[in-house]
Design a protein around this motif. Sequence first.
Motif, PDB file in Angstrom:
ATOM      1  N   LEU A  75      -4.885   2.991  -3.944  1.00 31.79           N
ATOM      2  CA  LEU A  75      -4.480   2.096  -2.852  1.00 31.79           C
ATOM      3  C   LEU A  75      -5.537   2.049  -1.749  1.00 31.79           C
ATOM      4  O   LEU A  75      -5.829   0.989  -1.184  1.00 31.79           O
ATOM      5  CB  LEU A  75      -3.149   2.566  -2.271  1.00 31.79           C
ATOM      6  N   ALA A  76      -6.124   3.194  -1.466  1.00 32.48           N
ATOM      7  CA  ALA A  76      -7.080   3.291  -0.360  1.00 32.48           C
ATOM      8  C   ALA A  76      -8.298   2.410  -0.568  1.00 32.48           C
ATOM      9  O   ALA A  76      -8.832   1.844   0.388  1.00 32.48           O
ATOM     10  CB  ALA A  76      -7.505   4.739  -0.162  1.00 32.48           C
ATOM     11  N   PHE A  77      -8.745   2.281  -1.810  1.00 26.87           N
ATOM     12  CA  PHE A  77     -10.003   1.582  -2.051  1.00 26.87           C
ATOM     13  C   PHE A  77      -9.832   0.198  -2.671  1.00 26.87           C
ATOM     14  O   PHE A  77     -10.804  -0.410  -3.126  1.00 26.87           O
ATOM     15  CB  PHE A  77     -10.924   2.465  -2.894  1.00 26.87           C
ATOM     16  N   GLN A 128      -5.113  -7.064  -1.533  1.00 25.76           N
ATOM     17  CA  GLN A 128      -4.495  -6.467  -2.714  1.00 25.76           C
ATOM     18  C   GLN A 128      -3.627  -5.272  -2.320  1.00 25.76           C
ATOM     19  O   GLN A 128      -2.512  -5.100  -2.833  1.00 25.76           O
ATOM     20  CB  GLN A 128      -5.570  -6.009  -3.708  1.00 25.76           C
ATOM     21  N   ARG A 129      -4.154  -4.448  -1.426  1.00 23.04           N
ATOM     22  CA  ARG A 129      -3.406  -3.274  -0.974  1.00 23.04           C
ATOM     23  C   ARG A 129      -2.123  -3.684  -0.267  1.00 23.04           C
ATOM     24  O   ARG A 129      -1.055  -3.095  -0.494  1.00 23.04           O
ATOM     25  CB  ARG A 129      -4.282  -2.425  -0.061  1.00 23.04           C
ATOM     26  N   ARG A 130      -2.205  -4.684   0.595  1.00 25.30           N
ATOM     27  CA  ARG A 130      -1.025  -5.136   1.334  1.00 25.30           C
ATOM     28  C   ARG A 130       0.074  -5.603   0.382  1.00 25.30           C
ATOM     29  O   ARG A 130       1.246  -5.216   0.521  1.00 25.30           O
ATOM     30  CB  ARG A 130      -1.406  -6.270   2.286  1.00 25.30           C
ATOM     31  N   VAL A 170       2.543   6.706   4.354  1.00 25.54           N
ATOM     32  CA  VAL A 170       1.638   6.241   3.302  1.00 25.54           C
ATOM     33  C   VAL A 170       0.346   5.701   3.894  1.00 25.54           C
ATOM     34  O   VAL A 170      -0.752   5.998   3.408  1.00 25.54           O
ATOM     35  CB  VAL A 170       2.326   5.167   2.438  1.00 25.54           C
ATOM     36  N   LEU A 171       0.455   4.910   4.945  1.00 23.96           N
ATOM     37  CA  LEU A 171      -0.741   4.319   5.548  1.00 23.96           C
ATOM     38  C   LEU A 171      -1.657   5.387   6.136  1.00 23.96           C
ATOM     39  O   LEU A 171      -2.889   5.255   6.090  1.00 23.96           O
ATOM     40  CB  LEU A 171      -0.339   3.308   6.628  1.00 23.96           C
ATOM     41  N   PHE A 172      -1.073   6.453   6.688  1.00 24.42           N
ATOM     42  CA  PHE A 172      -1.896   7.543   7.209  1.00 24.42           C
ATOM     43  C   PHE A 172      -2.650   8.224   6.063  1.00 24.42           C
ATOM     44  O   PHE A 172      -3.849   8.522   6.186  1.00 24.42           O
ATOM     45  CB  PHE A 172      -1.036   8.567   7.944  1.00 24.42           C
ATOM     46  N   ALA A 173      -1.953   8.456   4.926  1.00 25.25           N
ATOM     47  CA  ALA A 173      -2.606   9.085   3.774  1.00 25.25           C
ATOM     48  C   ALA A 173      -3.728   8.202   3.237  1.00 25.25           C
ATOM     49  O   ALA A 173      -4.801   8.683   2.863  1.00 25.25           O
ATOM     50  CB  ALA A 173      -1.576   9.356   2.675  1.00 25.25           C
ATOM     51  N   ILE A 174      -3.489   6.883   3.218  1.00 25.23           N
ATOM     52  CA  ILE A 174      -4.507   5.939   2.759  1.00 25.23           C
ATOM     53  C   ILE A 174      -5.717   5.959   3.689  1.00 25.23           C
ATOM     54  O   ILE A 174      -6.872   5.967   3.239  1.00 25.23           O
ATOM     55  CB  ILE A 174      -3.910   4.523   2.668  1.00 25.23           C
ATOM     56  N   LEU A 226     -11.338   7.615   4.733  1.00 26.71           N
ATOM     57  CA  LEU A 226     -12.237   8.332   5.633  1.00 26.71           C
ATOM     58  C   LEU A 226     -12.977   9.458   4.916  1.00 26.71           C
ATOM     59  O   LEU A 226     -14.187   9.642   5.084  1.00 26.71           O
ATOM     60  CB  LEU A 226     -11.445   8.885   6.816  1.00 26.71           C
ATOM     61  N   ASN A 227     -12.233  10.221   4.087  1.00 28.43           N
ATOM     62  CA  ASN A 227     -12.788  11.425   3.462  1.00 28.43           C
ATOM     63  C   ASN A 227     -13.316  11.200   2.048  1.00 28.43           C
ATOM     64  O   ASN A 227     -14.077  12.018   1.534  1.00 28.43           O
ATOM     65  CB  ASN A 227     -11.721  12.525   3.427  1.00 28.43           C
ATOM     66  N   GLY A 228     -12.859  10.120   1.411  1.00 31.73           N
ATOM     67  CA  GLY A 228     -13.287   9.864   0.038  1.00 31.73           C
ATOM     68  C   GLY A 228     -12.500  10.637  -0.993  1.00 31.73           C
ATOM     69  O   GLY A 228     -12.887  10.701  -2.167  1.00 31.73           O
ATOM     70  N   TYR A 229     -11.372  11.201  -0.607  1.00 31.70           N
ATOM     71  CA  TYR A 229     -10.498  11.918  -1.550  1.00 31.70           C
ATOM     72  C   TYR A 229      -9.108  12.024  -0.955  1.00 31.70           C
ATOM     73  O   TYR A 229      -8.900  11.758   0.238  1.00 31.70           O
ATOM     74  CB  TYR A 229     -11.040  13.322  -1.850  1.00 31.70           C
TER      75      TYR A 229
END
Length: 260
Positions: free
Chosen positions: A147-149, A154-156, A179-183, A188-191
């Motif tokens: 979802l993050a990438f 598409q994510r929305r 969920v949005l915070f985790a995304i 930000l971190n790449g993982y």
Amino acid sequence: MDSDQELKSLKRGLKAVTLINLKGSLTISELSKALDVPRTTAERVLGTLLAEGFVDRDPQTKRFFLTARVRALSHGFGDESWIAHVAAPILFETTRAIGWPLCIATPVGECMSLRITSDPATSLRLHRRHIGSEIAMSVVSSGIVHLAFLEPEQRRILLEVLAESTDPLQIYAREPDRVLFAIEQARLNGYSFGLDHGRERSVSVPIFARGHITAVLLMVFMAAGLSNERVAAEFVPRLKDMAREIERLAFAAERGTAAT
């Protein structure tokens, strides 16, 4: 060898390649059973493919994998065969070094589906995953990374679909802030470690093709044996390097073709 025997051997070799591609890996005994031939015949088939460079063998698990050379047979054919041909040997080799199982997952509807796992290369008593198993996208680390990438639109759309899902396991999708915070953290971190904090956990990193996320690489670990902080410091950099190597081996030829 007469022509009929040569044709029969060729057919067995092609069937072996097809089966390994579907399963990810096979032992001599498994191929013998699948082809309904004696073990010695299956051993000759795999020995020929090994000698020609189309398969490789894990010395510990005794399982055979397709190599990158198989990709040359289907150059320009746009499927996900790179998962078995390129990624599998890297995953198994790394698992033998670090001890923890590695997997590749891709999206299927509302879930992430397991495409390959190096579980057979570890003796740890973890829950054994199987190829094709699915888990709710809004929970697992692989789903959060996927979802993050994605492209923002598409994510929305996908988040809206997940929030309206009747699957009880998509519970976190109905908590948009979480969920949005985790995304955001994953971008930000790449993982990501995902939102599932059970006894067995996972950490995931993205795999890109042509600038777009195409799959997710993840490592499964026991919370009692490794803290998230230690995983982030010791294992995430290695996972990121693995993902870049898979991208290089699997998609470098496509980039070169696109540039010409």
